[in-house]
Design a protein around this motif. Structure first.
Motif, PDB file in Angstrom:
ATOM      1  N   GLY A 125       0.789  -1.310  -0.023  1.00 58.37           N
ATOM      2  CA  GLY A 125       0.074   0.257   0.053  1.00 58.37           C
ATOM      3  C   GLY A 125       0.927   1.280  -0.119  1.00 58.37           C
ATOM      4  N   TYR A 126       0.538   2.107  -0.825  1.00 61.26           N
ATOM      5  CA  TYR A 126       1.283   3.421  -1.050  1.00 61.26           C
ATOM      6  C   TYR A 126       0.508   4.637  -1.201  1.00 61.26           C
ATOM      7  CZ  TYR A 126       5.391   5.930  -2.504  1.00 61.26           C
ATOM      8  OH  TYR A 126       6.552   6.818  -2.775  1.00 61.26           O
ATOM      9  N   THR A 127       0.975   5.942  -0.538  1.00 61.24           N
ATOM     10  CA  THR A 127       0.142   7.021  -0.669  1.00 61.24           C
ATOM     11  C   THR A 127       0.886   8.292  -1.041  1.00 61.24           C
ATOM     12  OG1 THR A 127      -1.251   8.274   0.553  1.00 61.24           O
ATOM     13  CG2 THR A 127       0.384   7.646   1.844  1.00 61.24           C
ATOM     14  N   ASP A 128       0.560   8.979  -1.691  1.00 67.10           N
ATOM     15  CA  ASP A 128       1.106  10.518  -1.898  1.00 67.10           C
ATOM     16  C   ASP A 128       1.055  11.166  -0.673  1.00 67.10           C
ATOM     17  OD1 ASP A 128       1.422   9.757  -4.471  1.00 67.10           O
ATOM     18  OD2 ASP A 128      -0.365  10.719  -5.185  1.00 67.10           O
ATOM     19  N   ASN A 129       0.261  11.247  -0.130  1.00 68.70           N
ATOM     20  CA  ASN A 129       0.010  12.044   1.424  1.00 68.70           C
ATOM     21  C   ASN A 129      -0.310  11.043   2.689  1.00 68.70           C
ATOM     22  OD1 ASN A 129      -0.305  14.691  -0.015  1.00 68.70           O
ATOM     23  ND2 ASN A 129      -2.073  13.716  -1.015  1.00 68.70           N
ATOM     24  N   GLU A 130       0.748  10.986   3.281  1.00 71.35           N
ATOM     25  CA  GLU A 130       0.730   9.961   4.302  1.00 71.35           C
ATOM     26  C   GLU A 130      -0.323  10.470   5.455  1.00 71.35           C
ATOM     27  OE1 GLU A 130       4.710   9.306   6.148  1.00 71.35           O
ATOM     28  OE2 GLU A 130       5.336   8.220   4.348  1.00 71.35           O
ATOM     29  N   PHE A 153       0.172   1.137  -9.016  1.00 75.12           N
ATOM     30  CA  PHE A 153      -1.461   0.951  -9.593  1.00 75.12           C
ATOM     31  C   PHE A 153      -2.077   2.424  -8.815  1.00 75.12           C
ATOM     32  CE2 PHE A 153       0.030  -2.999 -10.234  1.00 75.12           C
ATOM     33  CZ  PHE A 153      -0.639  -3.518 -11.602  1.00 75.12           C
ATOM     34  N   THR A 154      -2.536   3.390  -9.341  1.00 79.82           N
ATOM     35  CA  THR A 154      -3.051   4.586  -8.824  1.00 79.82           C
ATOM     36  C   THR A 154      -4.343   4.413  -8.345  1.00 79.82           C
ATOM     37  OG1 THR A 154      -1.721   5.671 -10.625  1.00 79.82           O
ATOM     38  CG2 THR A 154      -3.349   6.984  -9.555  1.00 79.82           C
ATOM     39  N   ASN A 155      -4.592   4.747  -7.065  1.00 76.81           N
ATOM     40  CA  ASN A 155      -5.854   5.020  -6.493  1.00 76.81           C
ATOM     41  C   ASN A 155      -6.553   3.553  -6.816  1.00 76.81           C
ATOM     42  OD1 ASN A 155      -5.496   7.507  -5.271  1.00 76.81           O
ATOM     43  ND2 ASN A 155      -6.122   8.462  -7.347  1.00 76.81           N
ATOM     44  N   TRP A 163      -8.665   6.973  -0.871  1.00 73.15           N
ATOM     45  CA  TRP A 163      -8.159   6.052  -2.058  1.00 73.15           C
ATOM     46  C   TRP A 163      -6.695   5.973  -1.905  1.00 73.15           C
ATOM     47  CZ3 TRP A 163     -10.790   3.321  -5.404  1.00 73.15           C
ATOM     48  CH2 TRP A 163     -12.141   3.765  -5.575  1.00 73.15           C
ATOM     49  N   TYR A 164      -5.950   4.812  -2.064  1.00 76.02           N
ATOM     50  CA  TYR A 164      -4.566   4.739  -1.671  1.00 76.02           C
ATOM     51  C   TYR A 164      -4.214   3.876  -3.104  1.00 76.02           C
ATOM     52  CZ  TYR A 164      -5.397   5.549   3.001  1.00 76.02           C
ATOM     53  OH  TYR A 164      -5.853   6.276   4.373  1.00 76.02           O
TER      54      TYR A 164
END
Length: 191
Positions: A125-130, A153-155, A163-164
């Protein structure tokens, strides 16, 4: 650094309850797992049993307490991918930055090499905004362990009304030579 009293051993189905306790935190409180409901004991036990048939599954233990676990599983599930595997790791909440993850992954890598596995993959799991549900610490850990980012894989994951992203990271641990046979973990000794 891992304390001397922490040992890494093979998991068993008898560890299921403690493993599920660790995993439940990530399902209920984080977007690290994209699962939204904690699996029941029997389902989780089935997952452990299925993994143990062909792949290594290790736990980190200190004073009889399981502090984390890591295992391999099939990558994609088609026979042409047998020499690749997906890695998974979860630490009991509050036990990061103690060297436990590194110790577990080192043991997993050693076992994977004995199985003739050449490529390891991790889905993260990854995010632009933690936020309070997801940081990018897992991706940073994998990068520290030698994994490279190979896809995003975006959102694609929706949890807690947000969305993550999901990223794939890869580590090559063997040479891509003549095709070798995938060896079941249960057939390998000395772990």
């Amino acid at each position: 650094m891992v304390d001397n009293v922490i040992c890494i051993r093979e998991a068993s189905i008898y560890d299921t309850e403690k493993l599920l306790d660790i995993y439940s935190y990530y399902v209920e409180k984080t977007a690290i797992s994209f699962e939204t409901k904690v699996p029941c004991y029997e389902d989780f036990k089935g997952r452990v049993e299925k993994t143990l048939q062909n792949y290594p599954y290790f736990v980190a233990v200190e004073d009889k307490e399981i502090l984390g676990y890591a295992y391999l599983s099939p990558f994609v599930g088609r026979s042409a991918y047998d020499l690749s595997a997906e890695t998974t790791i979860y630490l009991k909440h509050g036990n990061s930055n103690k060297g436990i993850g590194k110790a577990l992954y080192s043991k997993i890598e050693k076992a994977a090499k004995k199985q003739n596995i050449t490529n390891l993959y991790s889905c993260i799991g990854y995010t632009d905004n933690e936020d309070e549900y997801l940081t990018n610490n897992s991706a940073s850990f994998h990068e520290h362990m030698g994994y490279k980012l190979i896809g995003k894989f975006t959102n694609c994951g929706h949890k807690f009304g947000r969305w993550y992203h999901m990223v794939w990271m890869e580590k090559i641990i063997g040479e891509h030579k003549e095709i070798k046979e995938f060896l079941k973990y249960s057939d390998i000794k000395s772990f």
